[in-house]
Design an enzyme around this catalytic site. Structure first.
Site, PDB file in Angstrom:
ATOM      1  N   ASP A 279       0.842  -1.219   0.051  1.00 45.99           N
ATOM      2  CA  ASP A 279      -0.049  -0.002  -0.016  1.00 45.99           C
ATOM      3  C   ASP A 279       0.718   1.200   0.086  1.00 45.99           C
ATOM      4  O   ASP A 279       0.508   2.287  -0.655  1.00 45.99           O
ATOM      5  CB  ASP A 279      -0.945  -0.066   1.252  1.00 45.99           C
ATOM      6  CG  ASP A 279      -2.028  -1.097   1.070  1.00 45.99           C
ATOM      7  OD1 ASP A 279      -2.298  -1.506  -0.162  1.00 45.99           O
ATOM      8  OD2 ASP A 279      -2.490  -1.400   2.011  1.00 45.99           O
ATOM      9  N   GLY A 280       1.921   1.112   0.548  1.00 47.01           N
ATOM     10  CA  GLY A 280       2.920   2.334   0.688  1.00 47.01           C
ATOM     11  C   GLY A 280       3.119   2.796  -0.711  1.00 47.01           C
ATOM     12  O   GLY A 280       3.403   4.123  -1.230  1.00 47.01           O
TER      13      GLY A 280
ATOM     14  N   ASN B 102      -4.533   8.675   2.009  1.00 46.55           N
ATOM     15  CA  ASN B 102      -5.042   7.997   3.275  1.00 46.55           C
ATOM     16  C   ASN B 102      -5.453   9.009   4.324  1.00 46.55           C
ATOM     17  O   ASN B 102      -6.962   8.916   4.615  1.00 46.55           O
ATOM     18  CB  ASN B 102      -3.934   7.167   3.979  1.00 46.55           C
ATOM     19  CG  ASN B 102      -4.113   5.637   3.595  1.00 46.55           C
ATOM     20  OD1 ASN B 102      -4.827   5.203   2.975  1.00 46.55           O
ATOM     21  ND2 ASN B 102      -3.026   4.919   3.934  1.00 46.55           N
TER      22      ASN B 102
ATOM     23  N   ASP C  17      -4.617  13.142  22.243  1.00 51.41           N
ATOM     24  CA  ASP C  17      -3.332  13.037  21.661  1.00 51.41           C
ATOM     25  C   ASP C  17      -3.450  13.712  20.216  1.00 51.41           C
ATOM     26  O   ASP C  17      -2.254  14.115  19.862  1.00 51.41           O
ATOM     27  CB  ASP C  17      -2.853  11.550  21.570  1.00 51.41           C
ATOM     28  CG  ASP C  17      -2.436  11.043  22.892  1.00 51.41           C
ATOM     29  OD1 ASP C  17      -2.266  11.906  23.862  1.00 51.41           O
ATOM     30  OD2 ASP C  17      -2.190   9.831  23.008  1.00 51.41           O
TER      31      ASP C  17
END
Length: 529
Positions: free
Chosen positions: A293-294, A372, A402
């Protein structure tokens, strides 16, 4: 006697405020006050030494002055916003006039009855001129069509042959239904027949890509530092050249590896700088990725505007966006090059950073496209993030935790899923609003429609800056007063499907995440009588 109401402001924004003389003789006032040209003038008057014996009339008068000050401030802000908007519309008009004046024949060609231009946004992409002609996207009896590049006048037969070889292939996307291939007119979602609002059937709707001219050029992108990928890339390049007669583009790193292996690969092409990368969309008909996917994310990031169809082969770990197996690459590519092929249109987010010192909302940094998600977190700070969130200028909430994830539906199985967000079909257009470890038990994720604009701002009372990352890279610091604006980008990423969009999605969550995998309940247990 009560003080009289302030008069309405005139065309120049001035205001005359009259005050009648009080009967109790506390103080002497003139019949009219001087014109106030700014909020500062009003505030200075309010801060003057109060008159002894002030009564209720003067208190009411001071409140009226404060109201006038707020009105003047809002008028100034509205004027500045209107001027900025007018300037932007003027710029767009001048660009359109210049484009029409530069190429009037092209304008007449695309104004036919069967062609409809897609809507453009403020940040619409301007395709660059190819060396041999021009390209243009328009709608024709379906979703999208790409016109063949028109060759320029060639001075020799050899040049004409070269131009013909580099011609951009034409394709058309259309709606496709299982068992009803020719029925393209049933994709309307809402019907208003006879005053009744009804939804049309939307089952089994897929998007199909059909080549109108044969593809000529393929771009191959590979995962680095992998021996198996390097071997497969060399085999694929050789097969595409010898059996499909295609032009091959690869990255500069890959072409060095190929030439180090054999001088046979001298025909492979590449690019030298970013300006050539920006023109790749006008040369490349198809993109093949070898990795996970990267690698698909890297391929999408190379195209700042329109993206050619991507064929992703799985050579990574999970592979939510890589449905094709490398062992069968010949059969897969042969089928895709013939067409038609089912396509998943993966939507992207277009993100802008607006600094506190910017004069208006149009003064932004260069836009960043993400496939993404964009993440706003606290970085190395030990303090909670403090983020004010707005949706189309409506206040949503203040994030204390966070951080926050703004994800596409394609990214719903990535960081957003790990933070508690829902898995969403990639062809559902929407923006996922997912908090990261919020300091609140009631803060649940949201899914917003695709037409909204989300603004995340670091307030001035924040204890620390925030950090934004885009698809896991390109981190930017957001100081107090800075804002990040996200909206749906007009250029989706088309990825080829092995079966269809829904089948590939379900296969990925079953095989990649083992979704809802458990032992089947025993049949020999107690039963209802």
């Amino acid at each position: 006697m009560a003080p009289s109401k302030p008069n309405s402001t005139n065309a120049s924004g001035d205001a005359n405020i009259q005050y009648a003389r009080p009967e109790n003789g506390v103080s002497e006032f003139s019949d009219s006050l001087s014109l106030f040209h700014s909020e500062k003038a009003v505030q200075e008057l309010l801060q003057q030494t109060p008159i002894l014996g002030t009564d209720d009339h003067l208190i009411e008068f001071s409140e009226a002055l404060r109201t006038v000050a707020k009105t003047l401030r809002r008028a100034a802000e509205g004027k500045a916003s209107a001027q900025a908007e007018a300037a932007e519309w003027k710029r767009r008009y001048e660009l359109e006039m210049a484009r029409n004046h530069k190429d009037p024949s092209h304008r007449e060609q695309n104004n036919g009855p069967d062609c409809q231009r897609p809507e453009t946004s403020t940040d619409s992409y301007e395709p660059g001129n190819h060396a041999n002609g021009k390209s243009e996207d328009f709608l024709v009896n379906g979703i999208c069509s790409h016109e063949i590049l028109q060759d320029g006048g060639a001075s020799s037969d050899a040049k004409a042959v070269q131009n013909r070889m580099m011609r951009k292939a034409s394709f058309k996307l259309s709606w496709w239904c299982k068992g009803d291939d020719g029925n393209q007119d049933k994709h309307d979602i809402v019907s208003f027949e006879k005053g009744n609002i009804t939804t049309a059937g939307r089952t089994s709707k897929q998007i199909s890509l059909k080549w109108e001219t044969n593809p000529q050029t393929v771009l191959i992108l590979t995962k680095p530092n992998s021996v198996s990928v390097r071997i497969l890339c060399a085999q694929m390049v050789r097969w595409l050249k010898e059996h499909q007669k295609l032009n091959i583009f690869v990255e500069p790193r890959v072409i060095s590896e190929l030439l180090a292996e054999s001088s046979y690969f001298k025909f492979v092409q590449s690019w030298k700088d970013d300006s050539e990368i920006s023109r790749l969309h006008s040369k490349v008909d198809l993109v093949v990725t070898l990795g996970g996917d990267g690698t698909v994310l890297w391929a999408a990031s190379m195209f700042k505007g329109p993206v050619p169809p991507i064929v992703p082969f799985s050579l990574g770990s999970l592979g939510f966006m890589t449905p094709f197996h490398s062992e069968h690459y010949r059969d897969c590519l042969d089928s895709i090059l013939r067409g038609p092929v089912s396509i998943t249109l993966r939507h992207r987010l277009q993100c802008y950073v607006i600094r506190d010192e910017a004069k208006n909302e149009y003064e932004t940094e260069e836009p960043i496209l993400v496939l993404n998600e964009v993440t706003i977190d606290r970085g190395i700070s030990s303090y909670l993030t403090n983020l004010e969130c707005y949706c189309d200028n409506s206040f949503v909430t203040t994030v204390q935790g966070d951080g926050l994830i703004l994800s596409t539906t394609s990214g719903s199985t990535a960081y957003s899923l790990a933070a508690g967000g829902s898995m969403v079909h990639p062809q559902v257009p929407g923006i996922l609003f997912t908090p990261i470890c919020p300091h609140s038990l009631s803060f649940r994720p949201l899914i917003l429609p695709e037409n909204v604009t989300v603004r995340v701002q670091v307030p001035f009372n924040s204890r620390s800056p925030a950090w934004a990352s885009f698809d896991g890279k390109d981190r930017k610091q957001l100081a107090a007063g800075d804002a990040l604006v996200c909206r749906m980008a007009p250029w989706p990423v088309p990825t080829a499907c092995s079966v269809d969009s829904t089948g590939d999605f379900l296969r990925s969550i079953h095989e990649g995440l083992h979704w809802n995998l458990r032992k089947t309940q025993s049949f020999d247990g107690p039963r209802e009588s």
